[in-house]
Write a protein that holds these residues in place. Structure first.
Motif: not given
Length: 333
Positions: A190-217
């Motif tokens: 799904x889109x990341x916003x939809x994942x944020x909306x529906x998830x009870x638990x969110x686990x991060x497994x992506x690399x760190x780059x300029x696009x992902x830095x502070x994605x959980x804000x």
């Protein structure tokens, strides 16, 4: 003779690098110090510099290394955000990494964080040791049928998805490149916003780059469910720590499990038990009863250490013999 300077060395690094040392001529020197601008002189005269996640290989460090004989940076980890790849390219220094080392190790640790936070086994353990067998305030929840959002479905994320499916959870995922095999098993991209909306638990497994830095804000928390659980076993700076603390205080963030921390280079892998820790953010996190912190140990299994060591040696041997560097990391520019 290939001369290697191995920085941020621990006892287990020496144990495994000596155990799996190739028969070819290799001389290896172990330095407990991290590699940074203050310690570059230690690397003088070494063909290869072997580094880990919190060593800082910026342009200044790379320039010194180039001028004093280093031709290869061998990362004994998957991430490479601590290396200035553009500077390495300009200086003609090759960079190699260990792209995967027992993905199951990290995925299993992520689930261990979930189970511990949820069922409060760490608290129960301490209570029983003190003769307290009460169940008060130890209530958890079933993972079965809960929605778990997985951000990043590379090798580690994929292994984690499969573990979650085994628990009977509903698994949502976000990745720029969806895995058709996971989709066949029931993972819903799904889109990341939809994942944020529906998830009870969110686990991060992506690399760190300029696009992902502070994605959980703070904006991401606004979209999430009240009481959401966040698990991070990837890179610390994926989570804005200040925003997470505010979300914890407001009870928006119900649980936080982290094996990585955005300012960990001054803390993790060292014993600070007799020191005053001056990092106010980490001390604030530690004070929350619903926060669980481990010190970058998700990878730390026998199988992973063996894979890290053997792959690092293979990378160095390929370079020394002029073979193709299958695990080379290159600048995108």
């Amino acid at each position: 003779m290939t001369k290697i300077a191995l920085f941020s060395s621990k006892s287990y690094d020496k144990e495994y690098f000596e155990r799996f040392k190739p028969q070819s001529e290799i001389e290896i020197r172990y330095f407990k110090s991290a590699l940074n601008e203050d310690t570059t002189e230690l690397a003088k005269g070494y063909d290869v510099v072997c580094v880990f996640v919190n060593d800082q290989i910026n342009q200044t460090v790379l320039t010194y290394l180039k001028n004093h004989g280093t031709r290869l940076i061998a990362l004994r980890c998957a991430g490479f955000n601590n290396v200035d790849l553009e500077a390495a390219k300009d200086l003609g220094i090759k960079v190699v990494r260990v792209p995967a080392y027992s993905p199951s190790a990290v995925a299993e640790h992520a689930m261990a964080l979930i189970l511990t936070l949820n069922r409060k086994t760490h608290k129960a353990y301490n209570r029983v040791r003190e003769g307290n067998f009460s169940l008060e305030r130890l209530t958890g929840f079933n993972i079965h049928q809960k929605t778990i959002g997985v951000i990043g479905t590379g090798k580690i994320g994929k292994a984690f998805c499969e573990i979650c499916l085994g628990f009977g959870a509903k698994v949502m995922a976000y990745d720029l490149y969806p895995d058709s095999n996971l989709e066949e098993k029931g993972v819903l991209y799904s889109s990341i916003d939809e994942l944020f909306r529906q998830s009870d638990i969110i686990s991060l497994h992506c690399p760190l780059n300029s696009d992902t830095k502070h994605m959980i804000n703070k904006d991401a928390f606004k979209v999430m469910k009240d009481g959401v659980m966040i698990i991070n076993t990837s890179r610390g700076a994926l989570v804005d720590t200040k925003a997470a603390i505010k979300a914890l205080k407001k009870h928006k963030l119900g649980y936080l499990g982290i094996d990585v921390y955005e300012q960990e280079e001054n803390l993790f892998f060292h014993d600070h038990s007799e020191s005053i820790i001056e990092d106010e953010l980490i001390m604030r996190l530690i004070s929350f009863p619903n926060v669980l912190i481990t010190s970058h140990q998700a990878f730390f299994t026998h199988e992973a250490l063996e894979q890290i060591t053997t792959t690092t040696y293979e990378n160095i041997t390929d370079f020394a013999e002029g073979n193709e560097l299958k695990n080379e990391v290159k600048s995108e520019n």
